[in-house]
Design a protein around this motif. Structure first.
Motif, PDB file in Angstrom:
ATOM      1  N   UNK A 172      -2.495   0.307  -4.884  1.00 49.62           N
ATOM      2  CA  UNK A 172      -3.429   1.214  -4.202  1.00 49.62           C
ATOM      3  C   UNK A 172      -2.614   2.235  -3.423  1.00 49.62           C
ATOM      4  N   UNK A 173      -3.027   3.493  -3.530  1.00 48.91           N
ATOM      5  CA  UNK A 173      -2.455   4.551  -2.703  1.00 48.91           C
ATOM      6  C   UNK A 173      -3.513   4.979  -1.705  1.00 48.91           C
ATOM      7  N   UNK A 174      -3.111   5.075  -0.442  1.00 44.82           N
ATOM      8  CA  UNK A 174      -3.998   5.544   0.614  1.00 44.82           C
ATOM      9  C   UNK A 174      -3.504   6.910   1.066  1.00 44.82           C
ATOM     10  N   UNK A 175      -4.371   7.904   0.960  1.00 46.90           N
ATOM     11  CA  UNK A 175      -4.020   9.235   1.461  1.00 46.90           C
ATOM     12  C   UNK A 175      -4.755   9.466   2.765  1.00 46.90           C
ATOM     13  N   UNK A 176      -3.992   9.805   3.794  1.00 49.93           N
ATOM     14  CA  UNK A 176      -4.522  10.000   5.139  1.00 49.93           C
ATOM     15  C   UNK A 176      -4.642  11.492   5.396  1.00 49.93           C
ATOM     16  N   UNK A 177      -5.864  11.931   5.663  1.00 50.21           N
ATOM     17  CA  UNK A 177      -6.132  13.348   5.865  1.00 50.21           C
ATOM     18  C   UNK A 177      -6.157  13.713   7.339  1.00 50.21           C
ATOM     19  N   UNK A 178      -5.578  14.862   7.633  1.00 53.38           N
ATOM     20  CA  UNK A 178      -5.549  15.446   8.967  1.00 53.38           C
ATOM     21  C   UNK A 178      -4.864  14.530   9.972  1.00 53.38           C
ATOM     22  N   UNK A 179      -5.088  14.767  11.220  1.00 52.80           N
ATOM     23  CA  UNK A 179      -4.425  14.066  12.323  1.00 52.80           C
ATOM     24  C   UNK A 179      -5.198  12.796  12.655  1.00 52.80           C
ATOM     25  N   UNK A 180      -4.479  11.700  13.003  1.00 55.89           N
ATOM     26  CA  UNK A 180      -5.142  10.405  13.148  1.00 55.89           C
ATOM     27  C   UNK A 180      -5.101   9.772  14.518  1.00 55.89           C
ATOM     28  N   UNK A 181      -5.118  10.563  15.591  1.00 54.63           N
ATOM     29  CA  UNK A 181      -5.064   9.927  16.910  1.00 54.63           C
ATOM     30  C   UNK A 181      -6.401   9.320  17.321  1.00 54.63           C
ATOM     31  N   UNK A 182      -7.512   9.895  16.884  1.00 57.07           N
ATOM     32  CA  UNK A 182      -8.839   9.378  17.244  1.00 57.07           C
ATOM     33  C   UNK A 182      -9.642   8.917  16.026  1.00 57.07           C
ATOM     34  N   UNK A 201       0.856  -1.183   0.000  1.00 57.32           N
ATOM     35  CA  UNK A 201       0.000   0.000   0.000  1.00 57.32           C
ATOM     36  C   UNK A 201       0.891   1.232   0.000  1.00 57.32           C
ATOM     37  N   UNK A 202       0.750   2.095  -1.003  1.00 54.16           N
ATOM     38  CA  UNK A 202       1.484   3.354  -1.018  1.00 54.16           C
ATOM     39  C   UNK A 202       0.769   4.325  -0.081  1.00 54.16           C
ATOM     40  N   UNK A 203       1.522   5.164   0.597  1.00 56.90           N
ATOM     41  CA  UNK A 203       0.951   6.044   1.613  1.00 56.90           C
ATOM     42  C   UNK A 203       1.305   7.498   1.333  1.00 56.90           C
ATOM     43  N   UNK A 204       0.291   8.350   1.452  1.00 53.87           N
ATOM     44  CA  UNK A 204       0.458   9.796   1.376  1.00 53.87           C
ATOM     45  C   UNK A 204      -0.186  10.351   2.639  1.00 53.87           C
ATOM     46  N   UNK A 205       0.439  11.347   3.235  1.00 50.12           N
ATOM     47  CA  UNK A 205      -0.119  11.936   4.455  1.00 50.12           C
ATOM     48  C   UNK A 205       0.500  11.309   5.682  1.00 50.12           C
ATOM     49  N   UNK A 206      -0.199  11.434   6.795  1.00 45.94           N
ATOM     50  CA  UNK A 206       0.353  11.027   8.083  1.00 45.94           C
ATOM     51  C   UNK A 206      -0.605  10.116   8.828  1.00 45.94           C
ATOM     52  N   UNK A 207      -0.526   8.815   8.548  1.00 51.52           N
ATOM     53  CA  UNK A 207      -1.397   7.890   9.277  1.00 51.52           C
ATOM     54  C   UNK A 207      -0.850   7.609  10.669  1.00 51.52           C
ATOM     55  N   UNK A 208      -1.733   7.220  11.568  1.00 51.59           N
ATOM     56  CA  UNK A 208      -1.276   6.638  12.829  1.00 51.59           C
ATOM     57  C   UNK A 208      -1.080   5.152  12.553  1.00 51.59           C
TER      58      UNK A 208
END
Length: 186
Positions: free
Chosen positions: A114-124, A53-60
């Motif tokens: 597949x690329x997964x883009x993670x939006x905003x902050x992911x703590x919750x 999985x390709x990743x863009x953004x900032x996942x937790x």
């Protein structure tokens, strides 16, 4: 001058054997915590058996793992395991219907890059946009952490029992990953 009894070699050997046994027991007991559990072994197998999985953004850690599991279960066509990722409290039968829709609509794309883009902050919670390169499809999912007493740490909102809702792409989502800098539109 130390006088040796005829039993001293046996006592020394007994103490050495007891110390060796204790060390081995401690090693076994503490070593067990380093062994992977069933879930970790399964995850490693899934990771090795699917396209990365390709990743863009900032996942937790939790949002990344959950997004990967959504893609893997969709690629595998596993309705029950995909539906098991659904957030608690979802109406009965809706996660299974949603899983069938996602597998039907995105299964082919999920088996490729597949690329997964993670939006905003992911703590919750975190919004994740999946880009299926082989089919050109885009799917937005919402992932959240469990809230008290739940047995899983992370869940996916799965309330799209109608095929049209499952394949709808919100207008704010860009056609290519990273176009918004992984920040949601206000």
């Amino acid at each position: 001058m130390h006088r040796r009894s005829r039993w001293e070699p046996y006592h020394r050997a007994g103490r050495t054997a007891a110390a060796t046994a204790a060390a081995a027991l401690i090693g076994v007991l503490t070593g067990c915590s380093d062994l992977p559990g069933e879930e970790e072994v399964r995850y490693a197998g899934d990771y090795g058996g699917h396209e990365p999985l390709a990743v863009v953004g900032y996942p937790s850690t939790g949002t990344l793992r959950t997004a990967q599991e959504v893609v893997w279960r969709t690629a595998d066509g596993n309705t029950a395991e995909l539906a098991a990722l659904a957030a608690p409290g979802t109406a009965r039968g809706v996660p299974a219907a949603t899983a069938r829709n996602w597998i039907s609509a995105f299964g082919e794309g999920a088996r490729g890059k597949v690329t997964a883009e993670f939006y905003d902050e992911g703590s919750k919670r975190q919004s994740v946009v999946l880009y299926f390169h082989a089919t050109g499809q885009i799917k937005q999912i919402d992932v959240r952490t469990g809230m008290g007493g739940e047995d899983r740490d992370w869940y996916v909102y799965m309330d799209e029992p109608q095929p049209a809702a499952a394949t709808a792409v919100p207008s704010w989502i860009p056609k290519t990953p990273g176009a918004l800098g992984s920040r949601s539109v206000p």
